[in-house]
Design a protein around this motif. Structure first.
Motif, PDB file in Angstrom:
ATOM      1  N   GLU A  88     -49.722 -46.445-110.819  1.00 57.13           N
ATOM      2  CA  GLU A  88     -50.886 -46.615-111.868  1.00 57.13           C
ATOM      3  C   GLU A  88     -52.239 -46.741-112.101  1.00 57.13           C
ATOM      4  OE1 GLU A  88     -53.266 -50.853-112.072  1.00 57.13           O
ATOM      5  OE2 GLU A  88     -51.131 -51.268-112.189  1.00 57.13           O
ATOM      6  N   ASN A  89     -52.511 -46.261-110.491  1.00 50.41           N
ATOM      7  CA  ASN A  89     -53.423 -45.077-109.758  1.00 50.41           C
ATOM      8  C   ASN A  89     -53.387 -44.102-109.696  1.00 50.41           C
ATOM      9  OD1 ASN A  89     -54.887 -47.850-109.060  1.00 50.41           O
ATOM     10  ND2 ASN A  89     -53.920 -48.284-106.861  1.00 50.41           N
ATOM     11  N   ASN A  90     -52.690 -43.500-110.415  1.00 52.97           N
ATOM     12  CA  ASN A  90     -52.605 -41.485-110.685  1.00 52.97           C
ATOM     13  C   ASN A  90     -51.940 -41.614-109.596  1.00 52.97           C
ATOM     14  OD1 ASN A  90     -51.890 -39.766-112.719  1.00 52.97           O
ATOM     15  ND2 ASN A  90     -53.561 -39.513-112.871  1.00 52.97           N
ATOM     16  N   PHE A  91     -51.520 -41.709-108.809  1.00 59.10           N
ATOM     17  CA  PHE A  91     -51.143 -41.060-106.989  1.00 59.10           C
ATOM     18  C   PHE A  91     -52.328 -41.055-106.859  1.00 59.10           C
ATOM     19  CE2 PHE A  91     -47.456 -40.471-109.584  1.00 59.10           C
ATOM     20  CZ  PHE A  91     -46.757 -40.622-107.912  1.00 59.10           C
ATOM     21  N   ASP A  92     -53.590 -41.796-107.137  1.00 55.78           N
ATOM     22  CA  ASP A  92     -54.888 -41.577-106.510  1.00 55.78           C
ATOM     23  C   ASP A  92     -54.835 -42.394-105.150  1.00 55.78           C
ATOM     24  OD1 ASP A  92     -57.694 -41.988-104.920  1.00 55.78           O
ATOM     25  OD2 ASP A  92     -58.565 -42.056-107.037  1.00 55.78           O
ATOM     26  N   ILE A  93     -54.562 -41.902-104.182  1.00 54.56           N
ATOM     27  CA  ILE A  93     -54.001 -42.581-102.344  1.00 54.56           C
ATOM     28  C   ILE A  93     -55.528 -43.457-102.206  1.00 54.56           C
ATOM     29  CG2 ILE A  93     -53.380 -41.807-100.060  1.00 54.56           C
ATOM     30  CD1 ILE A  93     -51.559 -41.212-102.244  1.00 54.56           C
ATOM     31  N   TYR A  94     -56.544 -43.137-102.537  1.00 55.76           N
ATOM     32  CA  TYR A  94     -57.591 -43.764-101.675  1.00 55.76           C
ATOM     33  C   TYR A  94     -57.510 -45.036-102.497  1.00 55.76           C
ATOM     34  CZ  TYR A  94     -62.870 -45.937-101.694  1.00 55.76           C
ATOM     35  OH  TYR A  94     -63.113 -46.447-101.134  1.00 55.76           O
ATOM     36  N   LEU A  95     -57.585 -44.914-104.347  1.00 51.89           N
ATOM     37  CA  LEU A  95     -57.905 -46.362-103.805  1.00 51.89           C
ATOM     38  C   LEU A  95     -56.290 -47.536-104.302  1.00 51.89           C
ATOM     39  CD1 LEU A  95     -58.434 -45.562-108.337  1.00 51.89           C
ATOM     40  CD2 LEU A  95     -59.678 -46.625-106.066  1.00 51.89           C
ATOM     41  N   THR A  96     -55.130 -46.882-103.524  1.00 54.39           N
ATOM     42  CA  THR A  96     -53.998 -47.912-103.738  1.00 54.39           C
ATOM     43  C   THR A  96     -53.641 -47.962-102.099  1.00 54.39           C
ATOM     44  OG1 THR A  96     -52.748 -46.229-105.116  1.00 54.39           O
ATOM     45  CG2 THR A  96     -51.477 -47.555-103.226  1.00 54.39           C
ATOM     46  N   VAL A  97     -54.629 -47.191-101.272  1.00 46.51           N
ATOM     47  CA  VAL A  97     -54.659 -47.735 -99.565  1.00 46.51           C
ATOM     48  C   VAL A  97     -55.797 -48.875-100.015  1.00 46.51           C
ATOM     49  CG1 VAL A  97     -55.365 -47.358 -97.285  1.00 46.51           C
ATOM     50  CG2 VAL A  97     -54.017 -45.623 -98.545  1.00 46.51           C
ATOM     51  N   LYS A  98     -57.140 -48.546-100.299  1.00 47.62           N
ATOM     52  CA  LYS A  98     -57.754 -49.991-100.430  1.00 47.62           C
ATOM     53  C   LYS A  98     -57.477 -51.498-101.777  1.00 47.62           C
ATOM     54  CE  LYS A  98     -62.209 -50.710-103.018  1.00 47.62           C
ATOM     55  NZ  LYS A  98     -63.197 -49.917-103.930  1.00 47.62           N
ATOM     56  N   TRP A  99     -56.569 -50.883-102.648  1.00 51.46           N
ATOM     57  CA  TRP A  99     -55.465 -52.054-103.029  1.00 51.46           C
ATOM     58  C   TRP A  99     -55.192 -52.742-101.931  1.00 51.46           C
ATOM     59  CZ3 TRP A  99     -50.137 -52.232-103.844  1.00 51.46           C
ATOM     60  CH2 TRP A  99     -49.846 -53.918-103.802  1.00 51.46           C
ATOM     61  N   LEU A 100     -54.000 -52.262-101.065  1.00 51.65           N
ATOM     62  CA  LEU A 100     -52.955 -52.462-100.115  1.00 51.65           C
ATOM     63  C   LEU A 100     -53.751 -53.487 -98.811  1.00 51.65           C
ATOM     64  CD1 LEU A 100     -50.111 -52.492 -99.404  1.00 51.65           C
ATOM     65  CD2 LEU A 100     -50.303 -50.178 -98.775  1.00 51.65           C
ATOM     66  N   LEU A 101     -54.656 -52.920 -98.254  1.00 53.06           N
ATOM     67  CA  LEU A 101     -55.280 -53.652 -97.075  1.00 53.06           C
ATOM     68  C   LEU A 101     -56.350 -54.960 -98.190  1.00 53.06           C
ATOM     69  CD1 LEU A 101     -57.654 -50.627 -95.640  1.00 53.06           C
ATOM     70  CD2 LEU A 101     -54.717 -51.609 -95.019  1.00 53.06           C
ATOM     71  N   ALA A 102     -56.419 -55.267 -99.439  1.00 60.41           N
ATOM     72  CA  ALA A 102     -56.913 -56.399 -99.131  1.00 60.41           C
ATOM     73  C   ALA A 102     -55.900 -57.417 -99.786  1.00 60.41           C
ATOM     74  CB  ALA A 102     -57.998 -56.145-100.390  1.00 60.41           C
ATOM     75  N   SER A 103     -54.435 -56.390-100.474  1.00 58.25           N
ATOM     76  CA  SER A 103     -53.681 -56.792-101.014  1.00 58.25           C
ATOM     77  C   SER A 103     -52.842 -58.280 -99.886  1.00 58.25           C
ATOM     78  CB  SER A 103     -52.748 -56.590-101.375  1.00 58.25           C
ATOM     79  OG  SER A 103     -51.486 -56.098-100.051  1.00 58.25           O
ATOM     80  N   ASP A 104     -52.454 -59.218-100.460  1.00 54.33           N
ATOM     81  CA  ASP A 104     -51.818 -60.613 -99.767  1.00 54.33           C
ATOM     82  C   ASP A 104     -50.872 -59.855 -99.005  1.00 54.33           C
ATOM     83  OD1 ASP A 104     -52.873 -62.776-101.477  1.00 54.33           O
ATOM     84  OD2 ASP A 104     -52.193 -62.740-102.883  1.00 54.33           O
ATOM     85  N   LEU A 105     -49.904 -58.576 -99.273  1.00 53.21           N
ATOM     86  CA  LEU A 105     -49.222 -58.412 -98.489  1.00 53.21           C
ATOM     87  C   LEU A 105     -49.528 -58.214 -97.146  1.00 53.21           C
ATOM     88  CD1 LEU A 105     -47.461 -55.298-100.218  1.00 53.21           C
ATOM     89  CD2 LEU A 105     -46.175 -57.535 -99.727  1.00 53.21           C
ATOM     90  N   MET A 106     -50.572 -57.481 -96.983  1.00 51.62           N
ATOM     91  CA  MET A 106     -51.092 -57.394 -95.886  1.00 51.62           C
ATOM     92  C   MET A 106     -51.939 -58.177 -94.556  1.00 51.62           C
ATOM     93  SD  MET A 106     -52.215 -54.603 -94.141  1.00 51.62           S
ATOM     94  CE  MET A 106     -53.416 -54.640 -92.308  1.00 51.62           C
ATOM     95  N   TYR A 107     -51.791 -59.517 -95.585  1.00 55.80           N
ATOM     96  CA  TYR A 107     -52.327 -60.578 -94.662  1.00 55.80           C
ATOM     97  C   TYR A 107     -50.897 -61.662 -94.609  1.00 55.80           C
ATOM     98  CZ  TYR A 107     -56.499 -58.225 -94.759  1.00 55.80           C
ATOM     99  OH  TYR A 107     -57.825 -57.526 -94.584  1.00 55.80           O
TER     100      TYR A 107
END
Length: 85
Positions: free
Chosen positions: A48-67
């Motif tokens: 969905e982020n067109n392989f933009d790693i920054y946007l993906t990691v930003k989403w991952l760090l704020a996601s429910d998975l992280m916590y």
């Protein structure tokens, strides 16, 4: 065959590459044993982020998975400073 071989590879193996990256992100940031559903969620976000790693990691760090309990009980839990570096 396109002039740019990397674009060609990404066009043919988009899902496999996103699953590989999702597995690496999950094991680095969250825990060592991901489920297929969790990897699919991260892989879809990568696409969905067109392989933009920054946007993906930003989403991952704020996601429910992280916590999640799984992440917080994991041996690889890192404090926020370690995640930034």
């Amino acid at each position: 065959m396109p002039d740019n071989i990397i674009d060609y590879i990404f066009s043919k193996r988009q899902y496999a590459i996103s699953m590989f990256l999702a597995d690496k992100f999950y094991r680095f940031y969250i825990a060592q044993n991901p489920t297929r559903q969790e990897l699919d969620m991260i892989a879809n976000k990568i696409i969905e982020n067109n392989f933009d790693i920054y946007l993906t990691v930003k989403w991952l760090l704020a996601s429910d998975l992280m916590y999640s309990k799984k992440s917080l009980n994991s041996v690889i839990y890192k404090n926020p400073l370690e995640l930034v570096i």
